[in-house]
Design an enzyme around this catalytic site. Structure first.
Site, PDB file in Angstrom:
ATOM      1  N   SER A 110       8.172   6.518   8.339  1.00  0.00           N
ATOM      2  CA  SER A 110       6.821   6.294   7.833  1.00  0.00           C
ATOM      3  C   SER A 110       5.782   6.501   8.932  1.00  0.00           C
ATOM      4  O   SER A 110       6.012   6.171  10.100  1.00  0.00           O
ATOM      5  CB  SER A 110       6.700   4.867   7.291  1.00  0.00           C
ATOM      6  OG  SER A 110       5.353   4.536   7.017  1.00  0.00           O
ATOM      7  N   TYR A 136       0.244  10.393   5.036  1.00  0.00           N
ATOM      8  CA  TYR A 136      -0.810  10.277   4.043  1.00  0.00           C
ATOM      9  C   TYR A 136      -1.924  11.263   4.393  1.00  0.00           C
ATOM     10  O   TYR A 136      -2.053  11.682   5.537  1.00  0.00           O
ATOM     11  CB  TYR A 136      -1.418   8.870   4.035  1.00  0.00           C
ATOM     12  CG  TYR A 136      -0.429   7.745   3.884  1.00  0.00           C
ATOM     13  CD1 TYR A 136       0.095   7.405   2.633  1.00  0.00           C
ATOM     14  CD2 TYR A 136      -0.025   6.989   4.985  1.00  0.00           C
ATOM     15  CE1 TYR A 136       0.992   6.360   2.495  1.00  0.00           C
ATOM     16  CE2 TYR A 136       0.877   5.940   4.848  1.00  0.00           C
ATOM     17  CZ  TYR A 136       1.380   5.626   3.607  1.00  0.00           C
ATOM     18  OH  TYR A 136       2.261   4.602   3.473  1.00  0.00           O
ATOM     19  N   THR A 162       2.748  11.573   0.892  1.00  0.00           N
ATOM     20  CA  THR A 162       2.495  10.575  -0.146  1.00  0.00           C
ATOM     21  C   THR A 162       1.133  10.817  -0.779  1.00  0.00           C
ATOM     22  O   THR A 162       0.118  10.850  -0.076  1.00  0.00           O
ATOM     23  CB  THR A 162       2.574   9.157   0.445  1.00  0.00           C
ATOM     24  OG1 THR A 162       3.886   8.943   0.980  1.00  0.00           O
ATOM     25  CG2 THR A 162       2.302   8.110  -0.621  1.00  0.00           C
ATOM     26  N   LYS A 260       5.273  13.118  -2.683  1.00  0.00           N
ATOM     27  CA  LYS A 260       5.849  11.868  -3.174  1.00  0.00           C
ATOM     28  C   LYS A 260       4.784  11.041  -3.900  1.00  0.00           C
ATOM     29  O   LYS A 260       3.708  10.813  -3.360  1.00  0.00           O
ATOM     30  CB  LYS A 260       6.394  11.062  -1.990  1.00  0.00           C
ATOM     31  CG  LYS A 260       6.988   9.704  -2.355  1.00  0.00           C
ATOM     32  CD  LYS A 260       7.535   9.021  -1.117  1.00  0.00           C
ATOM     33  CE  LYS A 260       8.121   7.663  -1.424  1.00  0.00           C
ATOM     34  NZ  LYS A 260       7.087   6.682  -1.821  1.00  0.00           N
ATOM     35  N   HIS A 284       5.568   4.390  -6.130  1.00  0.00           N
ATOM     36  CA  HIS A 284       5.409   3.651  -4.878  1.00  0.00           C
ATOM     37  C   HIS A 284       6.159   2.314  -4.939  1.00  0.00           C
ATOM     38  O   HIS A 284       5.719   1.306  -4.390  1.00  0.00           O
ATOM     39  CB  HIS A 284       3.926   3.412  -4.580  1.00  0.00           C
ATOM     40  CG  HIS A 284       3.585   3.474  -3.115  1.00  0.00           C
ATOM     41  ND1 HIS A 284       3.065   4.597  -2.524  1.00  0.00           N
ATOM     42  CD2 HIS A 284       3.682   2.559  -2.123  1.00  0.00           C
ATOM     43  CE1 HIS A 284       2.842   4.361  -1.234  1.00  0.00           C
ATOM     44  NE2 HIS A 284       3.220   3.127  -0.976  1.00  0.00           N
ATOM     45  N   ARG A 287       4.279  -0.747  -6.179  1.00  0.00           N
ATOM     46  CA  ARG A 287       3.347  -1.389  -5.251  1.00  0.00           C
ATOM     47  C   ARG A 287       1.906  -0.922  -5.410  1.00  0.00           C
ATOM     48  O   ARG A 287       1.025  -1.432  -4.722  1.00  0.00           O
ATOM     49  CB  ARG A 287       3.795  -1.126  -3.803  1.00  0.00           C
ATOM     50  CG  ARG A 287       5.107  -1.788  -3.450  1.00  0.00           C
ATOM     51  CD  ARG A 287       5.632  -1.323  -2.108  1.00  0.00           C
ATOM     52  NE  ARG A 287       4.780  -1.650  -0.991  1.00  0.00           N
ATOM     53  CZ  ARG A 287       4.712  -2.840  -0.398  1.00  0.00           C
ATOM     54  NH1 ARG A 287       5.450  -3.844  -0.856  1.00  0.00           N
ATOM     55  NH2 ARG A 287       3.920  -3.047   0.635  1.00  0.00           N
ATOM     56  N   ARG A 339      13.617  -0.470  -0.410  1.00  0.00           N
ATOM     57  CA  ARG A 339      13.913  -1.883  -0.164  1.00  0.00           C
ATOM     58  C   ARG A 339      15.381  -2.132   0.189  1.00  0.00           C
ATOM     59  O   ARG A 339      15.663  -2.908   1.113  1.00  0.00           O
ATOM     60  CB  ARG A 339      13.509  -2.724  -1.375  1.00  0.00           C
ATOM     61  CG  ARG A 339      11.991  -2.813  -1.584  1.00  0.00           C
ATOM     62  CD  ARG A 339      11.667  -3.678  -2.799  1.00  0.00           C
ATOM     63  NE  ARG A 339      10.245  -3.792  -3.036  1.00  0.00           N
ATOM     64  CZ  ARG A 339       9.528  -2.978  -3.814  1.00  0.00           C
ATOM     65  NH1 ARG A 339      10.143  -1.951  -4.414  1.00  0.00           N
ATOM     66  NH2 ARG A 339       8.231  -3.156  -3.977  1.00  0.00           N
TER      67      ARG A 339
END
Length: 393
Positions: A110, A136, A162, A260, A284, A287, A339
């Site tokens: 990330s 991003y 993203t 994504k 996402h 989220r 997760r």
């Protein structure tokens, strides 16, 4: 007593992670937007696809191997980008990269990871493929160009871009834990949660320094301060981004581009027209906007529409190797998991992630064996006995 048990499922790893992480970090990882209906629906929707068991088929040579984004993989799975993963375990992204390399699956770093690109790439075993990099669209296009060049120089050749974050979602757990507030009250709340997890404080907060945002070190003033970082990021989200900006991005990035955050057939077709090599069907992880469709519900229609033009991946609610099989049967080429790998990381470090991935590979192999499929490429809708009407045919 649960801490003494051997974890067997993603939920077991979640329970152990909950016992190790300060509450504000666990809730940041675990929570979703709004009332978390989409978060729950993501998990539940995979169970609506019932597998079709077959017998007396020669399944003596079942092979879970495939290719994702041009990379050979032991199973059709990649570790999704998760912000702040390096706060869930000491130098967490580096540990996860080693685990992914050992399991022969891709790892995605990330932009807001704690470990920077150079540190993560250096953690890879000799000869292992470089990580994928997630980014991003920031208001500061100069920062975007700098990050793209940094990723390229580090060896990354797959960019996961993203597109579903023009603004951050309303995550109520973060509000309750003071993550959205400054001042003494919020600081005291987080301090009390830290005191309840002295093992984390010693192992991660103290021994895991620096807890800064490695890939953004040259971009974010005061990047070691979470509040300063949050203010910078909030100012950088750009709600004016359109498909024309993706056209611009395509001119800046020389490698493979995956978009994504798509849930709509029309958007998937636009991604193909924009020159992306692949997409990730994603909300996402529940989220961003509560109340949108679970990814399993929209995957089949998107895969039918663009599967011949794009590599279609999916994330959201996948919790086992059997869910991975379901995703492939519904049209995906592979899945990204978020997760589950971070729960395993928080609870067991690199070894925990390795155990999780090994268990999922065994579950995938079992599902293939008992549905009479020997190759990943042969998994399709004919391996499903029934699909709920909630999953769009």
């Amino acid at each position: 007593m649960s801490g003494l048990q051997f974890p067997a499922t993603a939920q077991d790893w979640r329970a152990q992670a909950r016992g190790r992480l300060p509450r504000f970090l666990f809730d940041y990882l675990d929570g979703g937007a709004g009332d978390e209906r989409t978060l729950a629906a993501n998990v539940q929707a995979w169970g609506q696809a019932t597998l079709r068991q077959r017998v007396l088929v020669d399944v003596s040579q079942v092979d879970t191997r495939t290719r994702l984004a041009g990379q050979d993989c032991a199973l059709p799975l990649a570790l999704a980008p998760v912000g702040l993963a390096g706060m869930m375990a000491r130098r967490g992204e580096a540990q996860a990269l080693r685990a992914a390399s050992g399991a022969q699956v891709p790892f995605t770093l990330s932009t807001v990871g704690i470990c920077g690109l150079n540190e993560v790439c250096a953690a890879a075993p000799a000869g292992a493929p470089p990580p994928w990099f997630q980014l991003y669209m920031l208001r500061d296009r100069g920062a975007v160009r700098a990050l793209l060049e940094q990723a390229w120089q580090a060896g990354c050749r797959t960019l996961v871009f993203t597109v579903d974050l023009p603004l951050p979602g309303m995550r109520q757990r973060d509000v309750r834990n003071g993550m959205a507030h400054r001042g003494a009250r919020a600081a005291l709340l987080r301090a009390s949660q830290l005191l309840a997890r002295p093992g984390w404080v010693w192992d991660v907060a103290l021994r895991g320094k620096p807890l800064s945002f490695g890939s953004l070190a040259s971009q974010v003033p005061g990047g070691r301060d979470l509040n300063a970082f949050k203010a910078w990021v909030d100012a950088q989200f750009d709600p004016s981004v359109t498909w024309q900006d993706i056209d611009w991005l395509r001119t800046q990035w020389r490698g493979r581009l995956l978009l994504k955050g798509l849930l709509d057939v029309q958007d998937a077709r636009a991604a193909a027209a924009a020159g992306a090599e692949g997409i990730v069907v994603s909300n996402h992880g529940g989220r961003q906007l509560d109340g949108v469709a679970a990814t399993a519900e929209v995957l089949p229609a998107i895969a039918r529409a663009v599967g011949g033009q794009l590599e279609v991946l999916v994330d959201g609610g996948v919790r086992s190797g059997t869910d991975l099989f379901r995703a492939l049967a519904l049209g995906a080429r592979g899945v990204l998991i978020g997760r589950p790998w971070v729960w395993a990381l928080a609870a067991g470090g690199e070894a925990g992630v390795r155990q999780l991935l090994a268990a999922w590979q065994r579950e995938l192999l079992l599902a293939m064996t008992l549905t009479g499929v020997t190759r990943v490429a042969d998994i399709g809708p004919e391996q499903l006995d029934r699909v709920s009407s909630q999953i769009r045919p």
